[in-house]
Every structure is written in structure tokens, then in C-alpha cells.
Design a protein around this motif. Structure first.
Motif, mmCIF file in Angstrom:
data_model
loop_
_atom_site.group_PDB
_atom_site.id
_atom_site.type_symbol
_atom_site.label_atom_id
_atom_site.label_comp_id
_atom_site.label_asym_id
_atom_site.label_seq_id
_atom_site.Cartn_x
_atom_site.Cartn_y
_atom_site.Cartn_z
ATOM 1 N N PHE A 36 0.838 -1.202 0.000
ATOM 2 C CA PHE A 36 0.000 0.000 0.000
ATOM 3 C C PHE A 36 0.873 1.251 0.000
ATOM 4 O O PHE A 36 0.663 2.179 -0.784
ATOM 5 C CB PHE A 36 -0.894 -0.030 1.245
ATOM 6 N N ILE A 37 1.891 1.257 0.853
ATOM 7 C CA ILE A 37 2.798 2.406 0.944
ATOM 8 C C ILE A 37 3.682 2.508 -0.291
ATOM 9 O O ILE A 37 3.892 3.597 -0.835
ATOM 10 C CB ILE A 37 3.667 2.306 2.213
ATOM 11 N N PHE A 38 4.200 1.380 -0.754
ATOM 12 C CA PHE A 38 5.154 1.411 -1.868
ATOM 13 C C PHE A 38 4.498 1.931 -3.142
ATOM 14 O O PHE A 38 5.126 2.681 -3.908
ATOM 15 C CB PHE A 38 5.729 0.011 -2.106
ATOM 16 N N ILE A 39 3.254 1.562 -3.385
ATOM 17 C CA ILE A 39 2.535 2.086 -4.554
ATOM 18 C C ILE A 39 2.412 3.603 -4.439
ATOM 19 O O ILE A 39 2.615 4.334 -5.417
ATOM 20 C CB ILE A 39 1.147 1.431 -4.674
ATOM 21 N N GLY A 40 2.074 4.083 -3.248
ATOM 22 C CA GLY A 40 1.953 5.520 -3.030
ATOM 23 C C GLY A 40 3.263 6.242 -3.248
ATOM 24 O O GLY A 40 3.309 7.293 -3.910
ATOM 25 N N ILE A 41 4.348 5.700 -2.711
ATOM 26 C CA ILE A 41 5.662 6.331 -2.849
ATOM 27 C C ILE A 41 6.104 6.355 -4.309
ATOM 28 O O ILE A 41 6.661 7.342 -4.795
ATOM 29 C CB ILE A 41 6.703 5.600 -1.980
ATOM 30 N N PHE A 89 11.192 -0.039 -12.801
ATOM 31 C CA PHE A 89 11.979 -0.797 -11.827
ATOM 32 C C PHE A 89 11.191 -0.964 -10.520
ATOM 33 O O PHE A 89 11.205 -2.028 -9.904
ATOM 34 C CB PHE A 89 13.308 -0.088 -11.551
ATOM 35 N N SER A 90 10.523 0.114 -10.106
ATOM 36 C CA SER A 90 9.743 0.041 -8.875
ATOM 37 C C SER A 90 8.583 -0.936 -9.002
ATOM 38 O O SER A 90 8.231 -1.642 -8.047
ATOM 39 C CB SER A 90 9.209 1.433 -8.502
ATOM 40 N N PHE A 91 7.980 -0.997 -10.193
ATOM 41 C CA PHE A 91 6.873 -1.928 -10.379
ATOM 42 C C PHE A 91 7.335 -3.375 -10.351
ATOM 43 O O PHE A 91 6.539 -4.282 -10.096
ATOM 44 C CB PHE A 91 6.135 -1.615 -11.686
ATOM 45 N N GLY A 92 8.618 -3.598 -10.601
ATOM 46 C CA GLY A 92 9.150 -4.945 -10.422
ATOM 47 C C GLY A 92 9.017 -5.386 -8.973
ATOM 48 O O GLY A 92 8.681 -6.548 -8.683
ATOM 49 N N ILE A 93 9.271 -4.451 -8.041
ATOM 50 C CA ILE A 93 9.120 -4.758 -6.616
ATOM 51 C C ILE A 93 7.651 -4.957 -6.263
ATOM 52 O O ILE A 93 7.301 -5.827 -5.453
ATOM 53 C CB ILE A 93 9.730 -3.637 -5.758
ATOM 54 N N MET A 97 5.894 -8.091 -4.433
ATOM 55 C CA MET A 97 5.024 -7.967 -3.266
ATOM 56 C C MET A 97 3.682 -8.655 -3.498
ATOM 57 O O MET A 97 3.125 -9.287 -2.584
ATOM 58 C CB MET A 97 4.793 -6.491 -2.938
ATOM 59 N N ILE A 98 3.156 -8.530 -4.718
ATOM 60 C CA ILE A 98 1.893 -9.196 -5.040
ATOM 61 C C ILE A 98 2.023 -10.701 -4.864
ATOM 62 O O ILE A 98 1.142 -11.371 -4.316
ATOM 63 C CB ILE A 98 1.455 -8.851 -6.477
ATOM 64 N N ILE A 99 3.156 -11.220 -5.308
ATOM 65 C CA ILE A 99 3.404 -12.667 -5.170
ATOM 66 C C ILE A 99 3.618 -13.037 -3.704
ATOM 67 O O ILE A 99 3.073 -14.021 -3.203
ATOM 68 C CB ILE A 99 4.628 -13.079 -6.014
ATOM 69 N N TYR A 100 4.407 -12.221 -2.991
ATOM 70 C CA TYR A 100 4.735 -12.523 -1.590
ATOM 71 C C TYR A 100 3.493 -12.491 -0.698
ATOM 72 O O TYR A 100 3.295 -13.373 0.138
ATOM 73 C CB TYR A 100 5.770 -11.515 -1.080
ATOM 74 N N PHE A 101 2.661 -11.462 -0.863
ATOM 75 C CA PHE A 101 1.455 -11.329 -0.027
ATOM 76 C C PHE A 101 0.265 -12.116 -0.582
ATOM 77 O O PHE A 101 -0.810 -12.096 0.008
ATOM 78 C CB PHE A 101 1.065 -9.851 0.110
ATOM 79 N N ARG A 102 0.498 -12.778 -1.726
ATOM 80 C CA ARG A 102 -0.560 -13.570 -2.375
ATOM 81 C C ARG A 102 -1.818 -12.730 -2.610
ATOM 82 O O ARG A 102 -2.936 -13.115 -2.276
ATOM 83 C CB ARG A 102 -0.908 -14.802 -1.522
ATOM 84 N N ILE A 103 -1.597 -11.572 -3.189
ATOM 85 C CA ILE A 103 -2.696 -10.664 -3.483
ATOM 86 C C ILE A 103 -3.450 -11.166 -4.707
ATOM 87 O O ILE A 103 -2.847 -11.355 -5.776
ATOM 88 C CB ILE A 103 -2.164 -9.234 -3.751
ATOM 89 N N PRO A 104 -4.750 -11.410 -4.593
ATOM 90 C CA PRO A 104 -5.514 -11.908 -5.752
ATOM 91 C C PRO A 104 -5.606 -10.850 -6.849
ATOM 92 O O PRO A 104 -5.828 -9.674 -6.571
ATOM 93 C CB PRO A 104 -6.895 -12.225 -5.154
#
Length: 228
Positions: A36-41, A89-93, A97-104
Motif C-alpha cells: 500500500f505504501i510502496f505504490i503511493g511512494i 523498476f519500482s513496479f518490479g518490486i 510484493m503481489i506474489i509474496y502477499f498472495r494478493i488476488p
């Protein structure tokens, strides 16, 4: 020595700092809070860099502006593409995160495209006017205003949940960055559709303001060389 790695490392470190301060110290309970924060930043960093750099863009490109004729707004587009390249590059992270948090993931993630289009159009519109009026005092004022907008945009908190309803509507509709951030988070993290109507409204406003800015730049192209 790290060179371009800082493009990812800097927002990632800020994400860790904000996640600790607001997630641990202030006990924020937003779902997928680090993402949530990283997308905002990521989105804010693009907007902030473009605007602060546009104020001194003519001055910093004095050798080009005074010797070779190019439409001055090309300098703005070039700077936007450079800062936009960093977003990749940031969207790579974010993907990690989507994979790590298993975000649907849902089809609503496609709203990322119009959300970024609005971000780019609004950013370019602001840059045209800041470049035209670019002086040292304006650079200082821009930094102060951007700092205020930073806290009103919801980088590390959810505007729609944290603020009273009467203020939420004003910020979400009157602050395009708050709208864009909310749209990106909804479609990426929560599988929801953003407020399409207001995305369209701000897209139209951005096009009009950008057209006025480009017109102003064209009318004053000869004076820029004399001033710098």
C-alpha cells in the motif's frame, strides 16, 4: 557505486521506514500495508521529481536552449520519460510484493493503465506552467506546496477510511494525486474499480491545462533565451 540500483533502493527504504512508523508505532491496519505504501511512494516520487525538476529545467539546459532550437516542451517530455523509466523498476518490486502477499489479481488491474495516463497528463500540465515561471523563488514555493500536498495525498494512510466523509470527497475530487493513488491501490491490491468518472474529469482538465501551458511556452520561446 550502486548507480541505478538507487532508483529502486530509495523508495524501498522509504517504504520500510513508513511501514515501521505507521504500521508498528501508530498501528495502522491497512491490508497489504507495505505494498500500500510502496505504490503511493512510487507514484508520488514520479510526480514530485517531475515538478521540482521542471522549475529549473530551462536553466539547467542552458547550453541546449541557447544554441539549438527545439520546442521547449520537448525537454519536459524527455524528463518525464526518464522519471517514468524509473517507475518500471519500482513496479518490479510491486510484482514481487503481489506474489509474496498472495494478493488476488482481477481484471480490474487493467485500470492501472488509465490511472497512469491521468498521472502523466496532470504531471505534464503542471510542469508546463512551472517551467514557464521557473525562478529560484518559485522553486522554494514549489517544495513547500508539494510537502503540503504530500500529506494531503494519503501516501501512508487511506484517505477514505481515516478522514471524515465531508473531507474525503473534497480531497479525492480536488486532489488528482489522491485520486490516482486511490485508483492504483484499488485496482492492484483490492481488485476494485476506481472512480472512473473523476479520472475522466481530471484527464480532461489535464489536457486543457497542458494545452494552455504549451501555448504559453510557444509564445515566450524567444524570451527564454534572453532571460537565461
Amino acid at each position: 557505486y550502486l548507480n541505478w540500483i538507487w532508483w529502486v533502493l530509495e523508495p524501498f527504504c522509504f517504504m520500510l521506514i513508513y511501514a515501521f512508523i505507521f504500521g508498528v508505532v501508530f498501528e495502522a491496519r491497512e491490508q497489504y500495508f507495505p505494498a500500500f505504501i510502496f505504490i503511493g511512494i512510487t507514484a508520488w516520487d514520479f510526480f514530485n521529481r517531475c515538478l521540482t525538476q521542471s522549475v529549473k529545467l530551462l536553466k539547467n539546459n542552458k547550453s541546449i536552449v541557447t544554441k539549438v532550437y527545439i520546442p521547449k516542451f520537448i525537454l519536459l517530455i524527455s524528463k518525464m520519460f526518464f522519471n517514468g523509466y524509473k517507475i518500471l523498476f519500482s513496479f518490479g518490486i510491486i510484482v514481487i510484493m503481489i506474489i509474496y502477499f498472495r494478493i488476488p489479481i482481477t481484471l480490474n488491474i487493467l485500470y492501472v493503465i488509465p490511472s497512469f495516463i491521468v498521472l502523466f497528463v496532470v504531471t505534464f500540465a503542471c510542469m508546463t506552467h512551472l517551467m514557464h515561471y521557473g525562478v529560484q523563488d518559485l522553486a522554494n514555493v514549489t517544495n513547500i506546496v508539494l510537502r503540503m500536498v504530500f500529506y494531503m495525498t494519503g501516501i501512508f494512510y487511506n484517505i477514505e477510511k481515516r478522514l471524515p466523509a465531508q473531507y474525503t470527497g473534497i480531497l479525492m475530487k480536488g486532489n488528482p494525486m489522491a485520486l490516482v493513488l486511490s485508483s492504483l491501490r484499488k485496482c492492484i491490491l483490492y481488485g476494485q474499480a476506481p472512480d472512473v468518472k473523476w479520472l475522466i474529469i481530471w484527464f480532461i482538465i489535464g489536457i486543457i491545462v497542458a494545452a494552455l501551458g504549451v501555448r504559453k511556452i510557444y509564445k515566450n520561446e524567444n524570451s527564454y533565451v534572453k532571460v537565461i
